[in-house]
Design a protein around this motif. Structure first.
Motif, PDB file in Angstrom:
ATOM      1  N   PHE A   1       0.929  -1.205  -0.003  1.00  0.00           N
ATOM      2  CA  PHE A   1       0.008   0.087  -0.045  1.00  0.00           C
ATOM      3  C   PHE A   1       0.798   1.233  -0.119  1.00  0.00           C
ATOM      4  O   PHE A   1       0.691   2.345  -0.756  1.00  0.00           O
TER       5      PHE A   1
ATOM      6  N   TRP B   1     -14.023  -1.159   3.786  1.00  0.00           N
ATOM      7  CA  TRP B   1     -13.533  -2.325   4.523  1.00  0.00           C
ATOM      8  C   TRP B   1     -14.313  -3.521   3.997  1.00  0.00           C
ATOM      9  O   TRP B   1     -13.781  -4.584   3.828  1.00  0.00           O
TER      10      TRP B   1
ATOM     11  N   VAL C   1     -12.966  -4.672   0.618  1.00  0.00           N
ATOM     12  CA  VAL C   1     -11.558  -5.110   0.703  1.00  0.00           C
ATOM     13  C   VAL C   1     -11.690  -6.536   1.336  1.00  0.00           C
ATOM     14  O   VAL C   1     -10.883  -7.491   1.196  1.00  0.00           O
TER      15      VAL C   1
ATOM     16  N   SER D   1      -3.374  -5.934  -3.407  1.00  0.00           N
ATOM     17  CA  SER D   1      -2.783  -5.011  -2.612  1.00  0.00           C
ATOM     18  C   SER D   1      -2.385  -3.635  -3.318  1.00  0.00           C
ATOM     19  O   SER D   1      -2.920  -2.444  -3.040  1.00  0.00           O
TER      20      SER D   1
ATOM     21  N   LEU E   1      -5.608  -1.698  -4.896  1.00  0.00           N
ATOM     22  CA  LEU E   1      -6.308  -0.991  -3.801  1.00  0.00           C
ATOM     23  C   LEU E   1      -5.660   0.283  -3.494  1.00  0.00           C
ATOM     24  O   LEU E   1      -6.016   1.307  -2.932  1.00  0.00           O
ATOM     25  N   SER E   2      -4.235   0.246  -3.467  1.00  0.00           N
ATOM     26  CA  SER E   2      -3.498   1.340  -3.169  1.00  0.00           C
ATOM     27  C   SER E   2      -3.848   2.377  -4.225  1.00  0.00           C
ATOM     28  O   SER E   2      -3.404   3.546  -4.003  1.00  0.00           O
TER      29      SER E   2
ATOM     30  N   TYR F   1      -8.621  -0.421   4.612  1.00  0.00           N
ATOM     31  CA  TYR F   1      -7.727  -1.283   4.051  1.00  0.00           C
ATOM     32  C   TYR F   1      -7.013  -2.251   4.815  1.00  0.00           C
ATOM     33  O   TYR F   1      -7.117  -3.418   4.637  1.00  0.00           O
TER      34      TYR F   1
ATOM     35  N   THR G   1      -8.123  -6.315   5.437  1.00  0.00           N
ATOM     36  CA  THR G   1      -7.150  -7.210   5.081  1.00  0.00           C
ATOM     37  C   THR G   1      -6.978  -8.265   6.202  1.00  0.00           C
ATOM     38  O   THR G   1      -6.358  -9.600   5.965  1.00  0.00           O
TER      39      THR G   1
END
Length: 229
Positions: free
Chosen positions: A102, A135, A138, A153, A156-157, A166, A170
């Protein structure tokens, strides 16, 4: 040297490490992924009290690069450290790798641009929808076996998902990791027989999450299509 320069140098060093990790593993531990895990297990044992830290660092790099399945290292952690300590080490490494990905994505790939890319109203609307799901989206991505950990990852970043969402989402990757650590702690007999139901349960959970993820993405796509002029 300014703080921004130091940050950029750190990001580039991280990317270089991830890029050369597969080559480095191939040189020092040639063979199959299982051979590499066996080599890593022996390396950690030789480090004595520092072995768990080596395992955490290796898990972080693997989680950020995707060079090996995290399940293999989870089994190695259970074999080496037992259930409790093995899961703590594997989970810490996994979350650190997710955070590293991230950080690299936000700092180098996305920079200061708001959202995925500078790509018009549709992309901006998609980014807002993904961020609004937070969330929950995610979490489904982490549970789904069809979503590779490291590429997810980085993807999403590039979005506007908050760091807190995030990291919270996770955490959904950890139950599957716990199963593999448990298999390693129980030993080879468990792998062959009585603990197989654990992997079956994780598979069913992952398939269910995949169905929910597809439905959620279809709803988002339909909503965005309805907003287009």
């Amino acid at each position: 040297m300014t703080r921004r320069t130091l940050a950029s140098a750190g990001i580039l060093a991280g990317l270089a490490t991830l890029a050369f990790l597969p080559l480095g593993l191939g040189l020092v531990a040639p063979g199959t992924p299982g051979d590499m895990v066996a080599w890593l297990s022996a390396l950690c044992e030789r480090q004595g009290a520092a072995g768990p830290m080596v395992l955490v660092a290796a898990q972080a790099l693997i989680a950020a690069s995707g060079v090996l399945p995290a399940s293999l290292l989870g089994i190695a952690a259970g074999t080496l450290l037992g259930l409790g300590a093995g899961f703590a080490a594997a989970a810490a490494g996994t979350m650190a790798g997710a955070l590293l990905s991230f950080w690299i994505g936000r700092g180098l790939l996305r920079g200061r641009r708001p959202g995925f890319l500078t790509g018009g109203r549709w992309v901006a609307a998609l980014d807002r929808s993904v961020a609004a799901e937070g969330w929950r989206l995610v979490c489904l991505m982490r549970l789904s076996p069809v979503m590779p950990f490291a590429p997810t990852s980085y993807a999403l970043s590039l979005s506007s998902v908050r760091l807190a969402d995030y990291l919270l989402g996770t955490l959904a990757a950890l139950p599957a990791l716990l199963v593999y650590v448990m298999l390693g702690a129980l030993g080879r007999t468990a792998l062959a027989g009585e603990a197989e139901w654990l992997r079956g349960g994780i598979l069913v959970l992952g398939l269910g999450a995949t169905v929910l993820l597809v439905r959620k993405l279809k709803r988002l796509a339909g909503r965005l299509a309805g907003e287009q002029p």
